[in-house]
Design a protein around this motif. Sequence first.
Motif, PDB file in Angstrom:
ATOM      1  N   THR A  14       0.775  -1.380   0.099  1.00 48.24           N
ATOM      2  CA  THR A  14       0.062   0.032   0.277  1.00 48.24           C
ATOM      3  C   THR A  14       0.973   1.199   0.160  1.00 48.24           C
ATOM      4  O   THR A  14       0.534   2.216  -0.879  1.00 48.24           O
ATOM      5  CB  THR A  14      -0.668  -0.153   1.241  1.00 48.24           C
ATOM      6  OG1 THR A  14      -1.577  -1.211   1.205  1.00 48.24           O
ATOM      7  CG2 THR A  14      -1.842   1.119   1.340  1.00 48.24           C
ATOM      8  N   ASN A  59       2.108   1.765  -3.477  1.00 51.18           N
ATOM      9  CA  ASN A  59       1.080   1.945  -4.587  1.00 51.18           C
ATOM     10  C   ASN A  59       0.921   3.617  -4.176  1.00 51.18           C
ATOM     11  O   ASN A  59       0.450   4.393  -5.049  1.00 51.18           O
ATOM     12  CB  ASN A  59       0.127   1.482  -4.213  1.00 51.18           C
ATOM     13  CG  ASN A  59       0.281  -0.074  -4.935  1.00 51.18           C
ATOM     14  OD1 ASN A  59       1.302  -0.190  -5.875  1.00 51.18           O
ATOM     15  ND2 ASN A  59      -0.616  -1.021  -4.456  1.00 51.18           N
ATOM     16  N   GLU A  60       0.826   4.063  -2.856  1.00 44.30           N
ATOM     17  CA  GLU A  60       0.609   5.677  -2.554  1.00 44.30           C
ATOM     18  C   GLU A  60       1.656   6.488  -3.347  1.00 44.30           C
ATOM     19  O   GLU A  60       1.624   7.381  -3.645  1.00 44.30           O
ATOM     20  CB  GLU A  60       0.190   5.858  -1.025  1.00 44.30           C
ATOM     21  CG  GLU A  60      -0.974   5.208  -0.885  1.00 44.30           C
ATOM     22  CD  GLU A  60      -1.643   5.741   0.640  1.00 44.30           C
ATOM     23  OE1 GLU A  60      -1.078   6.587   1.197  1.00 44.30           O
ATOM     24  OE2 GLU A  60      -2.542   5.328   0.840  1.00 44.30           O
TER      25      GLU A  60
END
Length: 373
Positions: free
Chosen positions: A251, A254-255
């Motif tokens: 995550t 991906n951010e």
Amino acid sequence: MTAMQALKDLSAQTDKTQHSEYPETTVDRLSISVIGLGYVGVVTLGCLANLGFRMHGADVIEKKSNAVNAGRSTIDEEGLGDLLRDSVARGLVQASTDVKAAIRATDMTFLCVGTPESEDGGDNFDTIRDAARAVGEVLAEKDGYHVVVVRSSAPPGTTMNVVVPVLEEASGKSLNTGFGVCFNPQFFREGVAVADFYAPSKTVIGASDHRAAAMLASVYRLVDDRILMCNITAAEMVKYIDNVWHATKVTFSNEVGRLCKAVEIDSHEVMNIFVQDQKLNLSPYYLKPGFAFGGSCLPQEVRAIEDLAKNFQIQTPLFQSILKSNAMQIEEGLRMIRKFPGKRIGFLGVAFKCDSDDLRDSPALELMAALLN
Ligand SMILES: NC(=O)c1ccc[n+]([C@@H]2O[C@H](COP(=O)([O-])OP(=O)(O)OC[C@H]3O[C@@H](n4cnc5c(N)ncnc54)[C@H](O)[C@@H]3O)[C@@H](O)[C@H]2O)c1
């Protein structure tokens, strides 16, 4: 050969582990049953058989036990079919739908049944209870010490509060007298599970007593000479926290990717540089639970990244929650101190971290200010 003789035999050979090839031995070893021949069970069975253990597999689905008996894998996993075929040919593997017969024939039982989610999103323990009951009923008639190894993922407390009571009730025996229990999380990755089994990222054993721990450690020392021992609940937590960490890494990346794309930066270049830093970025540093972060850099730069995302209308919920979570850690400190009303409180060090005199954005100062209010 008795279980204890087999253990002595295993201990004598623990320094001969080879990780480069799949190890293969012909030594007569412990008999081990594996209940549940799904992903975790069949990999465990095939890999342990290849190490020379006599394996008895059982699954409620006949198709799965038939496949294993025929030397075929129940899943598509590199190298596993070959291991099973060889181990069946060497007479080391038997499988059936008779769960109790498998347990009866062995010294140690791995529970590898599923722990599906219930309708309300929690865990459903019916399957693991059923499997534990079958083990307990066999232990009721079986002489000698037996080790039950839980491999299914389950929330902390499940082994001691769900599995052990069922085992004790069904067997009429007490934990650590008639049987011992271990929680042994599995970390192999689907696709490279066999290779991971023989070169594990780590081996963790949470055990109810020394005897159970020693027996299971003797098995794993053939593939890992650094076994991490802890209590059962901690081992259950390790499994969950590992996966939360892995999910957090994905995550986080991906951010970073969404932000980089918005500002037209190559995110792979950024992350390739990020991972080169094995001193601060990919290391134990910053990974010890304690007090909130502070100082002149971290809060300010997290705020700057939050602003950047807002300006470009990019959703970065992980980044946006960092300062909120940090503020909660200060509140938690406040709550702990307020449990002792009327006390005089001293602070040993008020800088944002030790070995520094920098007071900027120090969470200790925030805590003091909150106490004064
Ligand atoms: N798949 C993974 O990579 C992975 C990784 C880590 C942990 N886990 C955990 O390991 C556990 C097993 O996962 P899996 O992917 O192997 O599940 P799975 O569903 O593939 O296999 C479970 C097997 O257990 C059998 N079974 C159910 N009840 C039984 C019973 N009473 N007696 C005998 N057999 C029974 C089922 O028929 C099935 O074949 C789960 O708790 C899972 O969360 C899985």
